[in-house]
Design a protein around this motif. Structure first.
Motif, PDB file in Angstrom:
ATOM      1  N   ARG A   1     -98.736  -9.755  65.312  1.00  0.00           N
ATOM      2  CA  ARG A   1     -99.712  -9.853  66.222  1.00  0.00           C
ATOM      3  C   ARG A   1     -99.337  -9.883  67.709  1.00  0.00           C
ATOM      4  O   ARG A   1    -100.012  -9.703  68.555  1.00  0.00           O
ATOM      5  CB  ARG A   1    -100.871 -10.806  65.874  1.00  0.00           C
ATOM      6  CG  ARG A   1    -101.056 -10.566  64.434  1.00  0.00           C
ATOM      7  CD  ARG A   1    -102.130 -11.545  63.908  1.00  0.00           C
ATOM      8  NE  ARG A   1    -101.337 -12.790  63.768  1.00  0.00           N
ATOM      9  CZ  ARG A   1    -101.593 -14.164  63.623  1.00  0.00           C
ATOM     10  NH1 ARG A   1    -102.937 -14.412  63.185  1.00  0.00           N
ATOM     11  NH2 ARG A   1    -100.874 -15.200  63.453  1.00  0.00           N
TER      12      ARG A   1
ATOM     13  N   SER B   1     -96.197 -14.757  57.604  1.00  0.00           N
ATOM     14  CA  SER B   1     -96.838 -16.063  57.129  1.00  0.00           C
ATOM     15  C   SER B   1     -97.957 -16.632  57.934  1.00  0.00           C
ATOM     16  O   SER B   1     -98.054 -15.985  58.980  1.00  0.00           O
ATOM     17  CB  SER B   1     -95.650 -16.953  56.699  1.00  0.00           C
ATOM     18  OG  SER B   1     -96.116 -18.005  55.864  1.00  0.00           O
TER      19      SER B   1
ATOM     20  N   THR C   1     -89.178 -23.370  60.972  1.00  0.00           N
ATOM     21  CA  THR C   1     -89.802 -22.435  61.767  1.00  0.00           C
ATOM     22  C   THR C   1     -91.147 -22.984  61.884  1.00  0.00           C
ATOM     23  O   THR C   1     -91.517 -24.042  61.408  1.00  0.00           O
ATOM     24  CB  THR C   1     -89.980 -21.326  60.996  1.00  0.00           C
ATOM     25  OG1 THR C   1     -90.630 -21.578  59.738  1.00  0.00           O
ATOM     26  CG2 THR C   1     -88.560 -20.580  60.334  1.00  0.00           C
TER      27      THR C   1
HETATM   28  N1  NAP Z   1     -89.929 -21.705  56.870  1.00  0.00           N
HETATM   29  C1  NAP Z   1     -89.781 -22.366  55.503  1.00  0.00           C
HETATM   30  O1  NAP Z   1     -89.276 -23.551  55.226  1.00  0.00           O
HETATM   31  C2  NAP Z   1     -90.250 -21.644  54.214  1.00  0.00           C
HETATM   32  C3  NAP Z   1     -90.103 -22.264  53.137  1.00  0.00           C
HETATM   33  C4  NAP Z   1     -90.461 -21.369  51.931  1.00  0.00           C
HETATM   34  C5  NAP Z   1     -90.965 -20.023  52.177  1.00  0.00           C
HETATM   35  N2  NAP Z   1     -91.019 -19.586  53.246  1.00  0.00           N
HETATM   36  C6  NAP Z   1     -91.618 -18.031  53.293  1.00  0.00           C
HETATM   37  O2  NAP Z   1     -90.562 -17.359  53.983  1.00  0.00           O
HETATM   38  C7  NAP Z   1     -91.453 -16.290  54.695  1.00  0.00           C
HETATM   39  C8  NAP Z   1     -90.876 -16.523  56.213  1.00  0.00           C
HETATM   40  O3  NAP Z   1     -91.126 -18.012  56.733  1.00  0.00           O
HETATM   41  P1  NAP Z   1     -91.132 -18.417  58.373  1.00  0.00           P
HETATM   42  O4  NAP Z   1     -91.350 -19.765  58.329  1.00  0.00           O
HETATM   43  O5  NAP Z   1     -90.132 -17.626  58.814  1.00  0.00           O
HETATM   44  O6  NAP Z   1     -92.730 -17.738  58.716  1.00  0.00           O
HETATM   45  P2  NAP Z   1     -93.296 -17.884  60.015  1.00  0.00           P
HETATM   46  O7  NAP Z   1     -92.445 -18.545  61.029  1.00  0.00           O
HETATM   47  O8  NAP Z   1     -94.533 -18.643  59.775  1.00  0.00           O
HETATM   48  O9  NAP Z   1     -93.623 -16.323  60.496  1.00  0.00           O
HETATM   49  C9  NAP Z   1     -94.724 -15.900  60.881  1.00  0.00           C
HETATM   50  C10 NAP Z   1     -94.650 -14.478  61.132  1.00  0.00           C
HETATM   51  O10 NAP Z   1     -95.743 -13.971  60.400  1.00  0.00           O
HETATM   52  C11 NAP Z   1     -96.578 -13.287  61.534  1.00  0.00           C
HETATM   53  N3  NAP Z   1     -97.809 -13.549  61.176  1.00  0.00           N
HETATM   54  C12 NAP Z   1     -98.707 -14.626  60.958  1.00  0.00           C
HETATM   55  N4  NAP Z   1     -99.978 -14.177  60.497  1.00  0.00           N
HETATM   56  C13 NAP Z   1    -100.046 -12.962  60.750  1.00  0.00           C
HETATM   57  C14 NAP Z   1    -101.019 -11.798  60.739  1.00  0.00           C
HETATM   58  N5  NAP Z   1    -102.114 -12.415  60.281  1.00  0.00           N
HETATM   59  N6  NAP Z   1    -100.768 -10.698  60.863  1.00  0.00           N
HETATM   60  C15 NAP Z   1     -99.628 -10.251  60.980  1.00  0.00           C
HETATM   61  N7  NAP Z   1     -98.534 -11.051  61.420  1.00  0.00           N
HETATM   62  C16 NAP Z   1     -98.661 -12.136  61.112  1.00  0.00           C
HETATM   63  C17 NAP Z   1     -96.191 -13.765  62.862  1.00  0.00           C
HETATM   64  O11 NAP Z   1     -96.377 -12.911  63.948  1.00  0.00           O
HETATM   65  P3  NAP Z   1     -97.697 -13.316  64.976  1.00  0.00           P
HETATM   66  O12 NAP Z   1     -97.384 -14.640  65.237  1.00  0.00           O
HETATM   67  O13 NAP Z   1     -96.993 -12.288  66.082  1.00  0.00           O
HETATM   68  O14 NAP Z   1     -98.823 -12.808  64.422  1.00  0.00           O
HETATM   69  C18 NAP Z   1     -94.755 -14.234  62.657  1.00  0.00           C
HETATM   70  O15 NAP Z   1     -94.020 -12.887  62.708  1.00  0.00           O
HETATM   71  C19 NAP Z   1     -92.901 -16.654  54.696  1.00  0.00           C
HETATM   72  O16 NAP Z   1     -93.029 -15.619  53.742  1.00  0.00           O
HETATM   73  C20 NAP Z   1     -92.789 -17.838  54.253  1.00  0.00           C
HETATM   74  O17 NAP Z   1     -94.070 -18.143  53.328  1.00  0.00           O
HETATM   75  C21 NAP Z   1     -90.778 -20.122  54.559  1.00  0.00           C
END
Ligand code: NAP
Length: 356
Positions: free
Chosen positions: A54, A114, A250
């Motif tokens: 976004r 996410s 993150t």
């Molecule tokens: N980080 C961890 O420790 C962890 C642990 C277990 C699982 N996971 C999973 O691994 C994956 C990556 O995690 P992450 O920590 O890298 O995630 P993150 O940093 O929260 O990534 C967020 C991303 O999602 C996009 N996003 C959020 N809301 C949105 C919306 N409504 N519409 C479109 N885009 C949206 C954001 O883009 P904009 O801001 O531009 O909208 C950004 O590019 C996710 O599926 C998460 O659940 C992460």
């Protein structure tokens, strides 16, 4: 388990003879951003990279940091941002349809979007389109493939583009990054969580963990197993992976247990082994570049917990086998579906999406 050095060395060997087209839905922060950056560095920018999210401003800063190939290195490369609200299936469909008309193929589709609502252990609710908040982000939007956001993307819009990459003898791989191997199961009832939400105790909502929100988080992970299995059965020539990133530093690293229990989240976050997003990206990229076709359930180091390749003439038949952890008669470590529950999930998903 590959060490970080092994994963990096394997990624460094990636030297395609074609211009790879890679889509990172969720590429504007976190693991998706770090993967896109690593991909751009590895190809020296000689790739068509699409970030979906976004935040246009952040996206432009990320894209500007990518290496730009010299004219003598060839053309056909592009680095671009596409804006999309991933919890809206209508928006996801529109983006997918637009990409389908102008892209020739897709080699790599990475789904990582996410956000606080999807990670909330406190709040549950519905999107304006009537989907569960957690599932809309974590599962349904795959017209890039099959999670509410992840399903919508992959299903109609991207499959032909992925198939074309295979026709050219190139890789075609869909990777959804969420909660593979965590032991969550696909249930056979209340798949859209309407009953769970209706039963949520409103008192102290926002302060304490909600069972419906917890279910939303766990179901999203389980449903992604069903998503990759179902798509792999439909498209035996394409690779589909559900992978767990581990605990990564993150914006999305913290779960949201409500203000009452926030100190608990800090303690848990402190005690867990949290790695930087760039390090996680190397493992994820290693897995992305290491699959030809079939379904893969992988852990946070990219190791394959289980996999299955459907025969080319396989007619997807998710039906009677209710043994959890079996796919097409094959035992699958870390897999939360059974053929019967995946069939039920797909039936539910098609019905839910057909009304939007
Ligand atoms: N980080 C961890 O420790 C962890 C642990 C277990 C699982 N996971 C999973 O691994 C994956 C990556 O995690 P992450 O920590 O890298 O995630 P993150 O940093 O929260 O990534 C967020 C991303 O999602 C996009 N996003 C959020 N809301 C949105 C919306 N409504 N519409 C479109 N885009 C949206 C954001 O883009 P904009 O801001 O531009 O909208 C950004 O590019 C996710 O599926 C998460 O659940 C992460």
């Amino acid at each position: 388990m590959p060490t970080l050095q092994v994963a990096e060395a394997s990624n460094a060997a990636f030297s395609p003879t074609y211009i790879p087209i890679a889509v990172f839905a969720g590429g504007t922060s976190g693991v998706g951003q770090a993967m896109a950056e690593a991909f751009a560095r590895q190809t020296n920018g000689l790739a068509h990279i699409i970030l979906i999210g976004r935040n246009a401003e952040v996206a432009q800063t990320i894209l500007a940091s990518f290496p730009k190939p010299a004219p003598s290195e060839g053309d056909g490369w592009a680095h671009e941002f596409v804006q999309c609200e991933a919890t809206s299936m209508k928006a996801v469909r529109a983006v997918c349809a637009a990409l389908r008309t102008r892209l020739e193929r897709i080699n790599f589709l990475v789904l990582t979007a996410s956000g606080p609502k999807a990670n909330s252990m406190v709040e549950c609710g519905e999107t304006p389109e009537g989907l569960d908040n957690h599932l809309a982000m974590r599962y349904t939007s795959p017209e890039l493939d099959t999670s509410t956001s992840r399903v919508t993307c992959t299903q109609k819009s991207y499959s032909p583009l992925l198939a074309r990459a295979r026709e050219y003898g190139q890789p075609a791989h869909v990777m959804t990054i969420l909660g593979a191997g965590l032991g969550f199961k696909i249930p056979s009832d209340d798949l859209g969580l309407a009953a769970a939400r209706a039963g949520t105790v409103k008192m102290l909502q926002g302060a304490v963990i909600s069972t419906a929100a917890m279910k939303g988080m766990m179901r999203g992970a389980a449903y992604n197993d069903g998503l990759v299995a179902w798509f792999a059965a439909q498209h035996p020539d394409i690779a589909f992976t559900h992978i767990y990133p581990g605990q990564v530093a993150t914006a999305g690293k913290l779960f949201y247990p409500g203000w009452l229990l926030t100190p608990l989240a800090w303690i848990v976050g402190y005690l867990r082994h949290v790695i930087p997003q760039d390090e996680c990206a190397q493992y994820m990229l290693h897995a992305l570049l290491d699959a030809e076709h079939g379904v893969f359930i992988r852990d946070n180091h990219g190791d394959v917990l289980s996999s299955h390749v459907f025969p080319p003439d396989h007619q997807a038949r998710f039906a009677d086998d209710s043994r959890v952890g079996f796919l097409d008669g094959v035992p699958m470590k870390g897999y939360g579906g059974s053929d019967a529950t995946v069939a039920g999930l797909i039936d539910y998903t098609e019905r839910a999406l057909s009304t939007i």
